[in-house]
Design a protein around this motif. Structure first.
Motif, short mmCIF file in Angstrom:
data_model
loop_
_atom_site.label_atom_id
_atom_site.label_comp_id
_atom_site.label_asym_id
_atom_site.label_seq_id
_atom_site.Cartn_x
_atom_site.Cartn_y
_atom_site.Cartn_z
N TYR A 1 0.86 -1.19 0.00
CA TYR A 1 0.00 0.00 0.00
C TYR A 1 0.89 1.23 0.00
CZ TYR A 1 0.87 -0.51 5.06
OH TYR A 1 1.46 -0.66 6.29
N TYR A 2 0.30 2.38 -0.29
CA TYR A 2 1.07 3.59 -0.54
C TYR A 2 0.68 4.68 0.45
CZ TYR A 2 2.04 1.22 -4.92
OH TYR A 2 2.43 0.29 -5.86
N PHE A 3 1.70 5.43 0.91
CA PHE A 3 1.43 6.57 1.79
C PHE A 3 2.30 7.73 1.33
CE2 PHE A 3 1.53 9.27 5.53
CZ PHE A 3 0.20 9.21 5.95
N THR A 4 1.73 8.95 1.43
CA THR A 4 2.38 10.14 0.90
C THR A 4 2.45 11.23 1.96
OG1 THR A 4 1.50 9.66 -1.32
CG2 THR A 4 2.26 11.91 -0.90
N SER A 5 3.57 11.94 2.02
CA SER A 5 3.72 13.13 2.85
C SER A 5 4.34 14.24 2.01
CB SER A 5 4.61 12.86 4.06
OG SER A 5 4.04 11.92 4.93
N GLU A 6 4.08 15.48 2.42
CA GLU A 6 4.67 16.63 1.73
C GLU A 6 5.44 17.49 2.73
OE1 GLU A 6 2.27 19.76 0.20
OE2 GLU A 6 1.21 20.08 2.08
N SER A 7 6.36 18.30 2.19
CA SER A 7 7.02 19.34 2.96
C SER A 7 7.05 20.61 2.13
CB SER A 7 8.44 18.91 3.35
OG SER A 7 9.06 19.90 4.16
N THR B 1 6.01 9.63 -1.96
CA THR B 1 5.11 8.49 -1.81
C THR B 1 5.95 7.22 -1.67
OG1 THR B 1 3.41 9.54 -3.18
CG2 THR B 1 3.23 7.17 -2.85
N VAL B 2 5.70 6.47 -0.60
CA VAL B 2 6.44 5.24 -0.33
C VAL B 2 5.48 4.06 -0.39
CG1 VAL B 2 7.71 3.94 1.44
CG2 VAL B 2 8.24 6.36 1.03
N GLU B 3 5.93 2.98 -1.01
CA GLU B 3 5.16 1.73 -1.01
C GLU B 3 5.57 0.92 0.22
OE1 GLU B 3 4.34 -2.31 -3.66
OE2 GLU B 3 5.71 -0.76 -4.41
N TYR B 4 4.57 0.48 0.98
CA TYR B 4 4.80 -0.27 2.22
C TYR B 4 4.23 -1.67 2.11
CZ TYR B 4 5.87 4.13 4.71
OH TYR B 4 6.42 5.31 5.12
N ALA B 5 4.87 -2.59 2.84
CA ALA B 5 4.28 -3.89 3.10
C ALA B 5 3.51 -3.80 4.42
CB ALA B 5 5.36 -4.95 3.20
N ASP B 6 2.77 -4.85 4.74
CA ASP B 6 2.02 -4.86 6.00
C ASP B 6 2.94 -4.55 7.18
OD1 ASP B 6 -0.31 -5.45 4.70
OD2 ASP B 6 -0.24 -7.60 5.10
N GLY B 7 2.42 -3.82 8.14
CA GLY B 7 3.22 -3.45 9.30
C GLY B 7 4.10 -2.25 9.05
N TRP B 8 3.78 -1.45 8.04
CA TRP B 8 4.51 -0.23 7.72
C TRP B 8 6.00 -0.53 7.47
CZ3 TRP B 8 2.05 4.06 6.40
CH2 TRP B 8 0.75 4.24 6.85
N LYS B 9 6.26 -1.60 6.72
CA LYS B 9 7.63 -1.89 6.31
C LYS B 9 7.87 -1.26 4.93
CE LYS B 9 10.90 -5.58 5.23
NZ LYS B 9 11.11 -7.05 5.09
#
Length: 428
Positions: free
Chosen positions: A3-9, A170-178
């Motif tokens: 899954y994917y999560f994104t942050s900005e600065s 944007t980072v792609e993660y595995a389960d458990g926020w890896k």
């Protein structure tokens, strides 16, 4: 599939961040003169104009124009073509006295009985993703812009850079926020006018790929450098042109980048901004305390991820609520051999840490002029350091050198890992 999560600065030259830095610079200068001051300072910037407003209670006098111009010049808005220039912009001050009704809830004969400056709920967050216990997405977003600003100030490469910039990761993660890989990086940077638009687009994109990204990667540990792969998407100035920027391109206001200031959307946020507020405002001080607890919990091995909430009522010293969520990552066990529930973890920590505003302020030295440095590139994940700063009062902690009064002051004290041993002793 992950899954994917994104942050900005945003950079220090972003209009909202310009406001945060001016507000915190005003706060610092007041505290440099009178550490007991109460300050709530808001700033607005637009084309050629700075407006500073808010409420203060202090024995100090500070020159608002000088402070604002110094900050604007430090950021890099010092050319007339920017339409926002440290020397020529107008600076209006609309500061007035703090409400006595508010001060009634804060002021006490005994300092340790100081009440919270407002109601509200504040959150702290920490995770094992990075060495500084911050989410990887916001950590990388900040680092990209810090390096871009360093390149601009060095003046040897990418000489066309202007102060305003934004990043997004944007980072792609595995389960458990890896973290598995970096999926997308977006860089939007203000720049000088080029004589030909396509040359401009090609030059900036090539410089981001060949100058900025290699500098960023060199600052990362090997395990994070591996997350940059051939399939990573990179968007540089997606609109094609970014000459008009800063306060001329967009009006800025203090406190509009609270997610950039904290965890990039991870964890939670209570809604209160930080900049321009003295530490009696628990929006700021309790958020620092919550981060301190969460970070020390993860560093102590209690859990891999921690969300901490502290809630207050105005005028009341003790918190009305304390909450911990380890999101199923707790490692500590009770006497029955089972993993402790979050409620039991929270109960033990609440008894361990004094969360009255007075105690928080004393623990982190929040009456010192330390806040301008917090106002860009995040309040958390920073390195705690002690610096000598000039002050204009004398007490048992000040000293005189060459006719000036100084004090050794700790910056980012809430990032210290000084609770780890106590937590380990209590939980293991």
């Amino acid at each position: 599939m992950g899954y994917y999560f994104t942050s900005e600065s945003v950079s220090e030259g972003h209009p909202d961040k310009v406001c945060d830095q001016i507000s915190d610079a005003v706060l610092d200068e007041i505290l440099r003169n009178d550490p007991k001051s109460k300050v709530a300072c808001e700033t607005l910037v637009t084309t050629g104009l700075v407006v500073v407003a808010g409420e203060i209670r202090t024995n100090a006098y500070v020159e608002i124009q000088d402070i604002a111009r110094r900050v604007i010049d430090r950021i890099g808005y010092n050319k007339s073509e920017y339409q926002f220039d440290a020397q020529s912009c107008g600076v209006l001050s609309a500061l007035h006295g703090q409400s006595n009704d508010i001060y009634m809830g804060v002021g006490r004969k005994k300092p340790e009985e100081q009440g919270a400056g407002d109601q509200g709920m504040m959150f702290g967050f920490a995770t094992k993703e990075t060495e500084n216990y911050m989410p990887l997405t916001i950590d990388l977003a900040h680092l990209l812009l810090k390096e871009l600003a360093a390149i601009r100030r060095e003046g040897k490469q990418m000489k066309y850079l202007r102060p305003d910039a934004k990043s997004q990761v944007t980072v792609e993660y595995a389960d458990g926020w890896k973290p598995l890989r970096i999926d997308t990086i977006v860089i939007s940077t203000q720049h000088d006018e080029f004589d030909e638009d396509q040359r401009m687009v090609d030059k900036i994109e090539a410089d981001v790929l060949n100058i900025l990204l290699p500098r960023v990667k060199r600052k990362l540990p090997a395990k994070l450098r591996k997350l940059f792969d051939q399939d990573m998407k990179i968007f540089v100035n997606p609109t094609g042109k970014f000459v008009i920027g800063g306060p001329h391109g967009d009006t800025g206001v203090t406190g509009r980048k609270i997610i950039v200031d904290t965890y990039g959307g991870r964890g939670a946020h209570g809604g209160g901004a930080f900049s321009g507020k003295d530490s009696s405002k628990v929006d700021r001080s309790a958020a620092y305390a919550a981060r301190h607890i969460a970070k020390n919990m993860v560093a102590a091995g209690i859990c891999d991820q921690a969300l901490v909430q502290i809630a207050y009522a105005i005028g009341i010293a003790e918190p009305v609520g304390f909450y911990v969520n380890t999101e199923g990552t707790a490692h500590v066990k009770g006497s029955d051999g089972k993993v402790l529930c979050d409620e039991a973890i929270a109960e033990k920590i609440r008894k361990m840490v004094d969360l009255r505003p007075y105690a928080i302020v004393k623990r982190f030295g929040l009456t010192n002029p330390i806040f301008e440095e917090t106002a860009s590139y995040g309040h958390f994940g920073r390195q705690p350091e002690t610096h000598k700063v000039e002050v204009f009062y004398k007490d048992k902690n000040t000293f005189v050198e060459d006719g000036k009064t100084y004090k050794n002051v700790e910056f980012f004290g809430w990032e210290k890992l000084d609770l780890v041993d106590q937590l380990k002793k209590s939980f293991f």
